[in-house]
Each structure stands twice: as C-alpha cells, then as structure tokens.
Design an enzyme around this catalytic site. Structure first.
Site, short mmCIF file in Angstrom:
data_model
loop_
_atom_site.label_atom_id
_atom_site.label_comp_id
_atom_site.label_asym_id
_atom_site.label_seq_id
_atom_site.Cartn_x
_atom_site.Cartn_y
_atom_site.Cartn_z
N TYR A 158 0.84 -1.21 0.00
CA TYR A 158 0.00 0.00 0.00
C TYR A 158 0.87 1.26 0.00
CZ TYR A 158 -3.70 3.23 1.55
OH TYR A 158 -4.60 4.27 1.64
N LYS A 162 1.19 4.22 -2.93
CA LYS A 162 0.89 5.63 -2.71
C LYS A 162 2.13 6.50 -2.98
CE LYS A 162 -3.43 4.90 -1.54
NZ LYS A 162 -4.53 5.26 -2.46
P1 NAI Z 1 -13.61 2.42 0.58
O1 NAI Z 1 -13.22 0.99 0.75
O2 NAI Z 1 -14.87 2.89 1.17
O3 NAI Z 1 -13.63 2.82 -0.96
C1 NAI Z 1 -12.82 2.26 -1.93
C2 NAI Z 1 -13.67 2.06 -3.15
O4 NAI Z 1 -12.86 1.57 -4.22
C3 NAI Z 1 -14.77 1.01 -2.93
O5 NAI Z 1 -15.98 1.53 -3.42
C4 NAI Z 1 -14.32 -0.18 -3.76
O6 NAI Z 1 -15.38 -0.93 -4.30
C5 NAI Z 1 -13.56 0.54 -4.86
N1 NAI Z 1 -12.62 -0.35 -5.55
C6 NAI Z 1 -11.74 -1.22 -5.00
N2 NAI Z 1 -11.06 -1.86 -5.95
C7 NAI Z 1 -11.53 -1.39 -7.14
C8 NAI Z 1 -11.22 -1.66 -8.49
N3 NAI Z 1 -10.31 -2.57 -8.83
N4 NAI Z 1 -11.91 -0.99 -9.45
C9 NAI Z 1 -12.86 -0.08 -9.13
N5 NAI Z 1 -13.18 0.22 -7.86
C10 NAI Z 1 -12.52 -0.43 -6.89
O7 NAI Z 1 -12.37 3.25 1.14
P2 NAI Z 1 -12.05 4.81 1.08
O8 NAI Z 1 -11.49 5.17 2.39
O9 NAI Z 1 -13.19 5.57 0.56
O10 NAI Z 1 -10.85 4.83 0.03
C11 NAI Z 1 -10.82 5.66 -1.12
C12 NAI Z 1 -9.38 6.02 -1.43
O11 NAI Z 1 -8.87 6.83 -0.39
C13 NAI Z 1 -8.43 4.83 -1.56
O12 NAI Z 1 -7.54 5.06 -2.62
C14 NAI Z 1 -7.69 4.85 -0.23
O13 NAI Z 1 -6.41 4.28 -0.32
C15 NAI Z 1 -7.62 6.35 0.02
N6 NAI Z 1 -7.36 6.71 1.40
C16 NAI Z 1 -8.28 6.48 2.38
C17 NAI Z 1 -8.00 6.83 3.69
C18 NAI Z 1 -8.96 6.61 4.81
O14 NAI Z 1 -8.57 6.76 5.97
N7 NAI Z 1 -10.21 6.25 4.55
C19 NAI Z 1 -6.73 7.47 4.05
C20 NAI Z 1 -5.85 7.69 2.95
C21 NAI Z 1 -6.17 7.32 1.68
#
Ligand code: NAI
Length: 261
Positions: A158, A162
């Site tokens: 991860y 990033k």
């Molecule tokens: P989440 O798990 O709610 O959302 C991630 C979304 O990406 C989900 O809807 C999932 O279905 C989708 N997804 C996963 N693999 C996929 C693929 N191969 N193709 C299309 N869609 C796919 O998590 P969150 O927190 O909303 O994450 C969104 C972004 O933010 C990610 O890139 C995560 O690394 C980043 N992020 C989140 C943080 C947090 O604390 N929530 C902190 C730092 C970064």
C-alpha cells in the site's frame, strides 16, 4: 460553492462508498454531471445515484475494474457518450490489506499495486488522451495517502503504491502543464470510511489512531471531498503537481505535540 464546476463532466472511480461517494455527491451538489464508477453491484451504486438525483443532481453509474485497461477505457468512453466530454477525472479507487512483508505473496502485492497505482495511471492516461484530443484544460486528481510519506509496516504494498502515485502525479503535472491540464494529489490521513470500519469498531485501535492526529479526531469523507472540488475548480487554476495533505496534522510529527521533544 464553485460556479466553475457547474455543467462540468466528472468521473470518480470507486465512487459507491467512502471518499468516492462523498466526492461524487459534492460534485453533483456543485452542478457537475457525475460518472459514478463501481466495482460490483454489491457496492450498491444505485443508492449513490438515487441520493444524488433526490438532491436535484445528475449522475450515472458504470461498472469497471480500474486495474484493467479495457475497463478504464470504457469508463472514460461512457462519460463521453453519456455527457459529451470529460473535464475532471478523480482516480480514487483503492484497497489496502494488513500483511507482514515476509508473508506478502506476489499476488497480494500485485493486486494492491494494480488497483491503486496502475489504476491511477490508466485513469490519468485515458483522461489526458481525451483532454489533449479535444483541447480541454482539464483536471486530474489522484487519491494518495499520508502513507506516500509515512512508512507503514505490514502495508508495504500500500505504501509503495501511494509513494508511486505521488511521483506519477508530479510527473504528469510537469508533462501536461503546457497543455493546461492540471494534475494534483490528495493525501488523506485517517478518515471514517468502510476501509477503516473494522479497525475503528475496536475502541482501543481507534484511540491509537486518534492519538496520532494532532487535531484529535478522525476525518470525515466530506472534508476530503471539499479538497477535491477546490482542486478541480477554477479557484485552483494555478495549482498543479501538489499534494494537498488533509490529515489533521498527522504528517507533522505528532509525537512532538505540546512541547515534547
Ligand atoms: P472504501 O473501501 O470505502 O472505498 C474504496 C472504493 O474503491 C470502494 O468503493 C471499492 O469498491 C472501490 N474499488 C476497490 N477496488 C476497485 C477496483 N479494482 N476498481 C474499481 N473500484 C474499486 O475506502 P475509502 O477510504 O473511501 O478509500 C478511497 C481512497 O482513499 C483509496 O484510494 C484509499 O487508499 C484512500 N485513502 C483512504 C483513507 C482513509 O482513511 N479512509 C486514508 C488515505 C487514503
């Protein structure tokens, strides 16, 4: 509110939950036409579309796996066919998994790299191709993490993905600056979304995280969406190649807080 976003066509990957959902909702509230990408119907993308429409916004959904070249091409094509163009691409989809590195299989490594880093590359490339072909001074926003900077044991894949997004963003920003295409990066800290649900369900684990945040609370998805719409708007017209940290101060050496050190 950002009047420059009204009528713009915006695609958000991974928009059926968490940050992507909040970003899609906020763009729709700004009057943009939003393409909601989702991975599977289990993610219930219709709920996002219904909520946006109930609030008077415009949105359409498209399934697609961002790690697959053909799917990412389809997502951009869908935006163009549905709304006529693409002005803003938000490469948000991402996954994480806790695995000590000595147990990390190549398959698990590849899955995270392909989703987080290759997905951002493919989304950026397809958006750039469309923007160059149609002389669109568009905006690309990649979703990184504080872990582009903070090392994270058990999450080597991860953190590497990033870190890669950071230099992907900076390189594309330089490459396309003269075409008027801005490419920026957002680095959230700990935000209350499904990716953290299991950890935050444990009060002790949640407290451990809050202790790393100088502002003293877990961020809300809306606080990240606010950064994304600003970066996409004409208010950020001279901003390219940055990482906007939205982390409550997490990257500012919290162990030194209150005069320690
Ligand atoms: P989440 O798990 O709610 O959302 C991630 C979304 O990406 C989900 O809807 C999932 O279905 C989708 N997804 C996963 N693999 C996929 C693929 N191969 N193709 C299309 N869609 C796919 O998590 P969150 O927190 O909303 O994450 C969104 C972004 O933010 C990610 O890139 C995560 O690394 C980043 N992020 C989140 C943080 C947090 O604390 N929530 C902190 C730092 C970064």
């Amino acid at each position: 509110m950002y009047p420059s976003l009204k009528g713009k066509v915006v695609a958000v990957t991974g928009a059926s939950s968490g940050l992507g959902k909040a970003i899609a909702q906020r763009f729709a509230a700004e009057g943009a036409k939003v393409v909601v990408n989702y991975l599977t119907e289990d993610d219930k993308p219709d709920l996002v579309i219904e909520e946006i429409k109930a609030n008077g916004g415009e949105a359409s959904k498209i399934q697609g796996d961002v790690s697959q070249e053909h799917d990412v091409k389809r997502i951009v094509q869908f935006a163009v066919e549905t709304y006529g163009t693409l002005d803003v691409m938000v490469n948000n989809a991402g996954i994480q998994a806790e695995i000590p590195t000595e147990e990390l299989t190549l398959e698990s490594w590849n899955k995270v790299i392909q989703t987080n880093l290759t997905g951002a590359f493919l989304g950026s490339r397809e958006a750039v191709r469309h923007m160059l072909d149609h002389n669109i001074k568009g905006s690309i926003i990649n979703m990184s993490s504080v872990h582009q900077q903070i090392p994270w044991p058990h999450f080597a894949h991860y953190a590497a993905s990033k870190g890669g997004i950071k230099l992907l963003t900076e390189t594309l920003a330089l490459e396309y600056a003269s075409s008027g295409i801005r490419v920026n990066n957002i680095a959230p800290g700990a935000i209350d979304t499904p990716i953290n649900a299991e950890k935050f369900a444990d009060p002790e684990a949640k407290k451990d995280v809050v202790d790393l945040i100088p502002m003293g609370y877990i961020g809300k998805p809306e606080e990240i969406a606010a950064c994304v719409v600003w970066l996409a708007s004409s208010e950020a017209s001279y901003v390219t190649g940055i990482t906007l940290y939205a982390d409550g101060g997490m990257t500012k050496y919290p162990s030194f807080q209150a005069g320690k050190g």
